[in-house]
Write a protein that holds these residues in place. Structure first.
Motif, PDB file in Angstrom:
ATOM      1  N   PHE A 233      22.004  55.587  34.034  1.00 14.97           N
ATOM      2  CA  PHE A 233      21.994  54.163  34.376  1.00 14.97           C
ATOM      3  C   PHE A 233      21.084  53.367  33.447  1.00 14.97           C
ATOM      4  CE2 PHE A 233      22.902  56.022  38.718  1.00 14.97           C
ATOM      5  CZ  PHE A 233      24.239  55.660  38.726  1.00 14.97           C
ATOM      6  N   ASP A 234      19.895  53.912  33.139  1.00 15.16           N
ATOM      7  CA  ASP A 234      18.967  53.161  32.302  1.00 15.16           C
ATOM      8  C   ASP A 234      19.188  53.394  30.813  1.00 15.16           C
ATOM      9  OD1 ASP A 234      18.150  55.752  32.408  1.00 15.16           O
ATOM     10  OD2 ASP A 234      16.149  55.351  33.188  1.00 15.16           O
ATOM     11  N   GLU A 235      20.235  54.153  30.451  1.00 13.64           N
ATOM     12  CA  GLU A 235      20.609  54.314  29.046  1.00 13.64           C
ATOM     13  C   GLU A 235      21.788  53.414  28.672  1.00 13.64           C
ATOM     14  OE1 GLU A 235      19.447  59.043  28.421  1.00 13.64           O
ATOM     15  OE2 GLU A 235      21.518  58.467  28.853  1.00 13.64           O
ATOM     16  N   ALA A 236      22.598  53.061  29.640  1.00 17.05           N
ATOM     17  CA  ALA A 236      23.768  52.229  29.370  1.00 17.05           C
ATOM     18  C   ALA A 236      23.338  50.847  28.895  1.00 17.05           C
ATOM     19  CB  ALA A 236      24.631  52.109  30.627  1.00 17.05           C
ATOM     20  N   ALA A 237      24.208  50.193  28.145  1.00 15.33           N
ATOM     21  CA  ALA A 237      23.905  48.839  27.673  1.00 15.33           C
ATOM     22  C   ALA A 237      23.752  47.884  28.848  1.00 15.33           C
ATOM     23  CB  ALA A 237      25.011  48.357  26.736  1.00 15.33           C
ATOM     24  N   GLU A 238      24.530  48.109  29.897  1.00 13.09           N
ATOM     25  CA  GLU A 238      24.441  47.283  31.107  1.00 13.09           C
ATOM     26  C   GLU A 238      25.074  48.041  32.254  1.00 13.09           C
ATOM     27  OE1 GLU A 238      25.174  42.625  32.457  1.00 13.09           O
ATOM     28  OE2 GLU A 238      26.181  43.413  30.686  1.00 13.09           O
ATOM     29  N   ALA A 239      24.480  47.941  33.436  1.00 16.00           N
ATOM     30  CA  ALA A 239      25.043  48.581  34.625  1.00 16.00           C
ATOM     31  C   ALA A 239      24.522  47.847  35.853  1.00 16.00           C
ATOM     32  CB  ALA A 239      24.662  50.061  34.696  1.00 16.00           C
ATOM     33  N   PHE A 240      25.434  47.395  36.709  1.00 15.36           N
ATOM     34  CA  PHE A 240      24.993  46.742  37.939  1.00 15.36           C
ATOM     35  C   PHE A 240      25.981  46.977  39.066  1.00 15.36           C
ATOM     36  CE2 PHE A 240      27.029  43.293  35.432  1.00 15.36           C
ATOM     37  CZ  PHE A 240      28.005  42.846  36.312  1.00 15.36           C
ATOM     38  N   PHE A 241      25.464  46.834  40.284  1.00 10.54           N
ATOM     39  CA  PHE A 241      26.222  47.039  41.526  1.00 10.54           C
ATOM     40  C   PHE A 241      26.061  45.794  42.383  1.00 10.54           C
ATOM     41  CE2 PHE A 241      26.085  47.953  46.049  1.00 10.54           C
ATOM     42  CZ  PHE A 241      27.238  48.694  46.271  1.00 10.54           C
ATOM     43  N   GLY A 242      27.048  45.539  43.224  1.00 11.53           N
ATOM     44  CA  GLY A 242      26.929  44.435  44.166  1.00 11.53           C
ATOM     45  C   GLY A 242      28.015  44.515  45.222  1.00 11.53           C
ATOM     46  N   PHE A 243      27.985  43.574  46.153  1.00 12.30           N
ATOM     47  CA  PHE A 243      29.071  43.510  47.132  1.00 12.30           C
ATOM     48  C   PHE A 243      29.405  42.071  47.450  1.00 12.30           C
ATOM     49  CE2 PHE A 243      25.571  43.359  50.233  1.00 12.30           C
ATOM     50  CZ  PHE A 243      26.048  42.502  51.212  1.00 12.30           C
ATOM     51  N   MET A 244      30.650  41.865  47.841  1.00 13.34           N
ATOM     52  CA  MET A 244      31.173  40.559  48.230  1.00 13.34           C
ATOM     53  C   MET A 244      31.703  40.656  49.650  1.00 13.34           C
ATOM     54  SD  MET A 244      33.426  39.851  44.767  1.00 13.34           S
ATOM     55  CE  MET A 244      33.911  41.559  44.573  1.00 13.34           C
ATOM     56  N   SER A 245      31.815  39.525  50.310  1.00 15.70           N
ATOM     57  CA  SER A 245      32.520  39.471  51.588  1.00 15.70           C
ATOM     58  C   SER A 245      33.317  38.179  51.627  1.00 15.70           C
ATOM     59  CB  SER A 245      31.541  39.544  52.770  1.00 15.70           C
ATOM     60  OG  SER A 245      30.672  38.432  52.784  1.00 15.70           O
ATOM     61  N   ARG A 246      34.512  38.265  52.195  1.00 16.40           N
ATOM     62  CA  ARG A 246      35.382  37.093  52.264  1.00 16.40           C
ATOM     63  C   ARG A 246      36.334  37.246  53.434  1.00 16.40           C
ATOM     64  NH1 ARG A 246      38.752  37.672  46.677  1.00 16.40           N
ATOM     65  NH2 ARG A 246      36.816  38.545  45.925  1.00 16.40           N
ATOM     66  N   ASP A 247      37.005  36.174  53.777  1.00 11.10           N
ATOM     67  CA  ASP A 247      38.021  36.227  54.826  1.00 11.10           C
ATOM     68  C   ASP A 247      39.362  36.642  54.221  1.00 11.10           C
ATOM     69  OD1 ASP A 247      36.212  35.528  56.713  1.00 11.10           O
ATOM     70  OD2 ASP A 247      36.758  33.413  56.807  1.00 11.10           O
ATOM     71  N   ALA A 248      40.216  37.195  55.055  1.00  9.06           N
ATOM     72  CA  ALA A 248      41.459  37.796  54.564  1.00  9.06           C
ATOM     73  C   ALA A 248      42.352  36.784  53.871  1.00  9.06           C
ATOM     74  CB  ALA A 248      42.198  38.461  55.720  1.00  9.06           C
ATOM     75  N   GLU A 249      42.363  35.518  54.353  1.00  6.79           N
ATOM     76  CA  GLU A 249      43.295  34.538  53.795  1.00  6.79           C
ATOM     77  C   GLU A 249      42.811  33.913  52.494  1.00  6.79           C
ATOM     78  OE1 GLU A 249      40.780  32.211  56.820  1.00  6.79           O
ATOM     79  OE2 GLU A 249      41.641  34.216  56.595  1.00  6.79           O
ATOM     80  N   GLN A 250      41.652  34.294  52.016  1.00  2.58           N
ATOM     81  CA  GLN A 250      41.102  33.632  50.832  1.00  2.58           C
ATOM     82  C   GLN A 250      41.780  34.038  49.530  1.00  2.58           C
ATOM     83  OE1 GLN A 250      36.595  33.990  51.958  1.00  2.58           O
ATOM     84  NE2 GLN A 250      36.828  32.235  50.627  1.00  2.58           N
ATOM     85  N   GLU A 251      42.463  35.178  49.495  1.00  2.00           N
ATOM     86  CA  GLU A 251      43.115  35.650  48.268  1.00  2.00           C
ATOM     87  C   GLU A 251      42.080  35.769  47.143  1.00  2.00           C
ATOM     88  OE1 GLU A 251      46.177  36.641  48.042  1.00  2.00           O
ATOM     89  OE2 GLU A 251      46.851  36.052  50.039  1.00  2.00           O
ATOM     90  N   GLY A 252      42.414  35.281  45.954  1.00  2.00           N
ATOM     91  CA  GLY A 252      41.459  35.284  44.852  1.00  2.00           C
ATOM     92  C   GLY A 252      41.489  36.557  44.025  1.00  2.00           C
ATOM     93  N   ARG A 253      40.722  36.528  42.921  1.00  2.00           N
ATOM     94  CA  ARG A 253      40.622  37.665  42.006  1.00  2.00           C
ATOM     95  C   ARG A 253      39.839  38.806  42.674  1.00  2.00           C
ATOM     96  NH1 ARG A 253      37.291  34.536  37.658  1.00  2.00           N
ATOM     97  NH2 ARG A 253      36.487  33.708  39.610  1.00  2.00           N
ATOM     98  N   PRO A 254      39.920  40.005  42.098  1.00  2.00           N
ATOM     99  CA  PRO A 254      39.084  41.091  42.644  1.00  2.00           C
ATOM    100  C   PRO A 254      37.608  40.725  42.671  1.00  2.00           C
ATOM    101  CG  PRO A 254      40.729  41.995  41.153  1.00  2.00           C
ATOM    102  CD  PRO A 254      40.845  40.486  41.049  1.00  2.00           C
ATOM    103  N   PHE A 255      37.130  39.985  41.653  1.00  2.00           N
ATOM    104  CA  PHE A 255      35.737  39.534  41.618  1.00  2.00           C
ATOM    105  C   PHE A 255      35.710  38.015  41.691  1.00  2.00           C
ATOM    106  CE2 PHE A 255      31.924  37.965  39.565  1.00  2.00           C
ATOM    107  CZ  PHE A 255      30.940  38.780  40.086  1.00  2.00           C
ATOM    108  N   GLU A 256      35.064  37.494  42.733  1.00  2.00           N
ATOM    109  CA  GLU A 256      34.883  36.049  42.886  1.00  2.00           C
ATOM    110  C   GLU A 256      33.394  35.781  43.068  1.00  2.00           C
ATOM    111  OE1 GLU A 256      36.754  33.599  42.503  1.00  2.00           O
ATOM    112  OE2 GLU A 256      38.826  34.263  42.714  1.00  2.00           O
ATOM    113  N   PRO A 257      32.744  35.127  42.116  1.00  2.00           N
ATOM    114  CA  PRO A 257      31.279  34.992  42.160  1.00  2.00           C
ATOM    115  C   PRO A 257      30.752  34.274  43.391  1.00  2.00           C
ATOM    116  CG  PRO A 257      32.239  33.590  40.454  1.00  2.00           C
ATOM    117  CD  PRO A 257      33.322  34.501  40.909  1.00  2.00           C
ATOM    118  N   ARG A 258      31.511  33.314  43.942  1.00  2.00           N
ATOM    119  CA  ARG A 258      30.990  32.579  45.097  1.00  2.00           C
ATOM    120  C   ARG A 258      31.003  33.418  46.369  1.00  2.00           C
ATOM    121  NH1 ARG A 258      34.437  27.391  46.290  1.00  2.00           N
ATOM    122  NH2 ARG A 258      34.441  27.257  44.019  1.00  2.00           N
TER     123      ARG A 258
END
Length: 704
Positions: free
Chosen positions: A565-590
């Motif tokens: 992890f600390d050798e890679a140029a970049e590595a990060f983890f996170g999670f999102m939550s949304r309602d089912a009807e929101q659709e959208g891309r796999p990653f939505e920053p908001r």
């Protein structure tokens, strides 16, 4: 300056502004509104005060500032990279695992060239299948396959506040980090070094020795007196000046020091190298030897005590450490002598209190010594022991040990029990001393949502990021869909990280998993396996919470092959939550609720665990743990038992939370009229001059 500005925005969520008001009314206000709209698309917005201040500036200034602010918050949310997915329709149309592999294998065997790569007698190398492990479509194709996200009121909106000038904001952040009562993360230590070089003054008190070493680097460069009171302080400083590890966890290759630097270091060493403190030298014997080769202490015969340090390191001069004397007394059954020795080091006595109470000596005498020691120990030690005691009477699934890098292991609890009245008296001693040290916070307002946030007794294992909370914290998970993600970009070698999820029932049994070997079940989908990240790679796991048949969901990031992890140029983890009807891309920053860099020496990351309570509501409990794992080929199936025990031990542990301090503050009462607010985010209607504590500044609540 841009580095400082970005640092303040990321750590404080404040925008420092030095520019004078403009002379072209209207244009600045238009630019400010445009910036606010752009920020909203990634889940941020300007406070009313910040918008008003921006409207006073020339439009060109607002545009330039807006570009920098938007770049900072996009990186904070993980939106500075393009998050593609292996399956273009994810989370829809994810194939059955076996169906997917059979389809790829069929295509490969029909191609004579591909078949020779795949069929390596007597086995098939499935990872060599054509098309496997790399994107089969562009990011533009992914965007075209997904409808726009439908904005909802439940989306995350993080408010950016109006800051003061860059110098005053940098000074405030510098004082907060340098004066912290708890050890800082590696990222915060790097930030502290940047701020120390910029700020002219420094806080009166710097309790953590790693922080002191960084401040001493600036003092040494300026020819000012050094802040040292142990020989190890000088070693830390020498490591910091050599771009090494001031925590001393890793060996440092010392640079050549200028004569003035050598003289200053040896003078500081000579001033503190008393016979009692020479016992600290053997712990870092090899590093002292290497440092002696650079400092040439023989050239300074008028500093004899400094020379004695290196004599101890070489074994020429004997020096017995404090800990060895205590251990000798305990091993010989002289508990009274050990308690008397530890009385000279209050923090050490309290850290050993549990052991001392189990030695068979008078518990009353040990508690009397602890009561005296409590007055001289640090607030962090008091709180750490208080947390330990409130878990001492309950049977534990196992004892968890985690080092400064978050590397964790668990073992069975084989300690003999301690009587309840002894534990109660010890806890009362600590409560009384902690209450005495708490400051008068005036009229205290506490957001109920922050009550279950754990007190940050150490920041070493927690990489700063968006929405980060200390280990043991509980936070609500809203929305119908939970989606966690990992992004990595390799530096030099082909690197394969695998995002997985271990799923257990309420009794930590009946395991099920989602990973590259199991793409979907009745309530979860995996976005597909990527095995090369030369241009960056993203993986996702989507969970439909209402349909989940398991109550415990443990995300994992496994290093299958390649860079740590600390050798890679970049590595990060996170999670999102949304309602089912929101659709959208796999990653939505908001919709991102949490994002943080991955680091640490382990090969398996366990950032947090999602738990369904008896009320049906889901919560996240923060882990910040890493497993050692194997050098390669780590899979969720291979660490199920270890992960389950570690997570259970953390989940069932009663961590010391903000609720504890809030109750003590209410008990203590207040004579002041000023207002103090503790919450996840400061509300907009607080009166001017109110003191605010949020997760980023909770360490300031730890009493000295």
């Amino acid at each position: 300056m841009d580095t400082l500005e970005s640092l303040i925005i990321a750590r404080r969520l404040r925008v420092p502004i030095d520019a004078p008001a403009g002379s072209t009314p209207g244009w600045g206000e238009v630019a400010a509104r445009q910036l606010d709209a752009a920020l909203l698309s990634v889940g941020f917005k300007c406070s009313a005060a910040l918008l008003a201040r921006l409207a006073e500036l020339p439009g060109e200034t607002v545009v330039d500032l807006g570009v920098r602010v938007l770049a900072s918050v996009r990186r904070l949310a993980g939106d500075h990279v393009q998050h593609n997915a292996y399956f273009v329709d994810f989370p829809k149309n994810v194939p059955d695992t076996m169906e997917f592999w059979v389809g790829l294998l069929r295509e490969a065997l029909l191609d004579p060239v591909a078949a020779t790569r795949v069929q390596q007698f007597p086995v098939f190398n499935l990872l060599a299948l054509p098309g496997y492990g790399s994107y089969q479509h562009s990011y533009a194709d992914l965007l075209a396959a997904h409808a726009e996200l439908i904005p909802l009121a439940g989306d995350r909106v993080t408010v950016l506040k109006l800051g003061g000038g860059l110098e005053s904001e940098a000074r405030e952040l510098y004082f907060s980090l340098a004066g912290s009562e708890v050890p800082l993360s590696a990222e915060d230590l790097a930030a502290l070094r940047t701020l120390a070089a910029f700020c002219a003054d420094e806080p009166e008190r710097i309790p953590v020795r790693e922080n002191r070493a960084i401040v001493n680097e600036v003092r040494l460069a300026a020819g000012r007196p050094l802040l040292v009171d142990t020989v190890t302080d000088v070693l830390r400083l020498a490591c910091g000046c050599s771009d090494g590890d001031v925590t001393l966890a890793e060996p440092t290759r010392f640079r050549s020091f200028r004569r003035a630097e050598r003289r200053a270091l040896l003078q500081a060493l000579d001033a503190v190298a008393t016979p009692a403190k020479l016992g600290d030298v053997p712990r870092y014997r090899e590093q002292w030897k290497r440092l002696g080769e650079r400092l040439h202490p023989h050239e300074y015969p008028h500093l004899p005590r400094a020379a004695q340090v290196f004599e101890v390191a070489r074994g020429v001069r004997p020096a017995r450490s404090f800990d060895s004397r205590v251990e000798a007394a305990l091993s010989e059954g002289r508990t009274g002598d050990a308690v008397e020795l530890l009385g000279k080091a209050p923090g050490a006595l309290l850290r050993r209190l549990d052991h001392l109470l189990r030695t068979g000596t008078s518990a009353s005498a040990v508690l009397d010594a602890a009561e005296k020691a409590a007055v001289g120990a640090s607030g962090r030690v008091l709180l750490g022991l208080r947390e330990h005691l409130q878990n001492r009477l309950a049977p534990a699934a196992g004892r968890v040990f985690a080092n400064r890098h978050g590397r964790a292991w668990a073992t069975a609890d084989a300690r003999s029990p301690i009587e309840e009245d002894i534990v109660s008296r010890a806890a009362a001693i600590l409560d009384e001393e902690i209450v005495r040290r708490l400051p008068d916070l005036g009229q205290l307002i506490v957001d109920p949502e922050v009550l279950d946030v754990a007190l940050p007794l150490s920041g070493k294992a927690v990489a700063p990021g968006l929405g980060m909370l200390p280990r043991g914290s509980l936070s609500a998970v809203d929305g119908e869909l939970l989606r966690f993600f990992v992004y990595w970009r390799q530096a030099e070698r082909r690197t394969d990280y695998d995002l997985s999820a271990l799923m257990l029932d309420a009794s930590y049994g009946n395991p099920e998993h989602i990973s590259w070997t199991s793409y979907r079940n009745g309530f979860a989908e995996y976005s597909g396996d990527l095995t090369d990240a030369s241009d960056g790679a993203s993986e996702f796991v989507n969970i439909r919470l209402a349909q989940a048949t398991r109550s415990i969901i443990i995300p994992q990031v496994n290093i299958y092959s390649g860079e740590a992890f600390d050798e890679a140029a970049e590595a990060f983890f996170g999670f999102m939550s949304r309602d089912a009807e929101q659709e959208g891309r796999p990653f939505e920053p908001r919709t991102v609720r949490m994002k943080s860099d991955l680091r640490g020496a382990g090969r398996v990351a366990l950032p947090l665990v999602f738990l369904r309570g008896d009320d049906g509501a889901w919560r996240a409990k923060w882990l910040h743990l890493y497993l050692k794992g194997h050098p390669g080929f780590n899979q969720v199936e291979g660490n199920r038992v270890t992960s389950s025990l570690l997570v259970r031990s953390i989940v069932e542990r009663d961590h010391l939370r903000v609720r504890y301090l809030a109750d003590l503050l209410a008990k203590k009462g207040s004579q002041g009229e000023h207002i103090t607010y503790i919450g996840l985010q400061a509300p907009a209607d607080l009166p001017e001059g109110a003191r605010v504590y949020t997760p980023g500044t909770l360490h300031e609540l730890i009493p000295a």
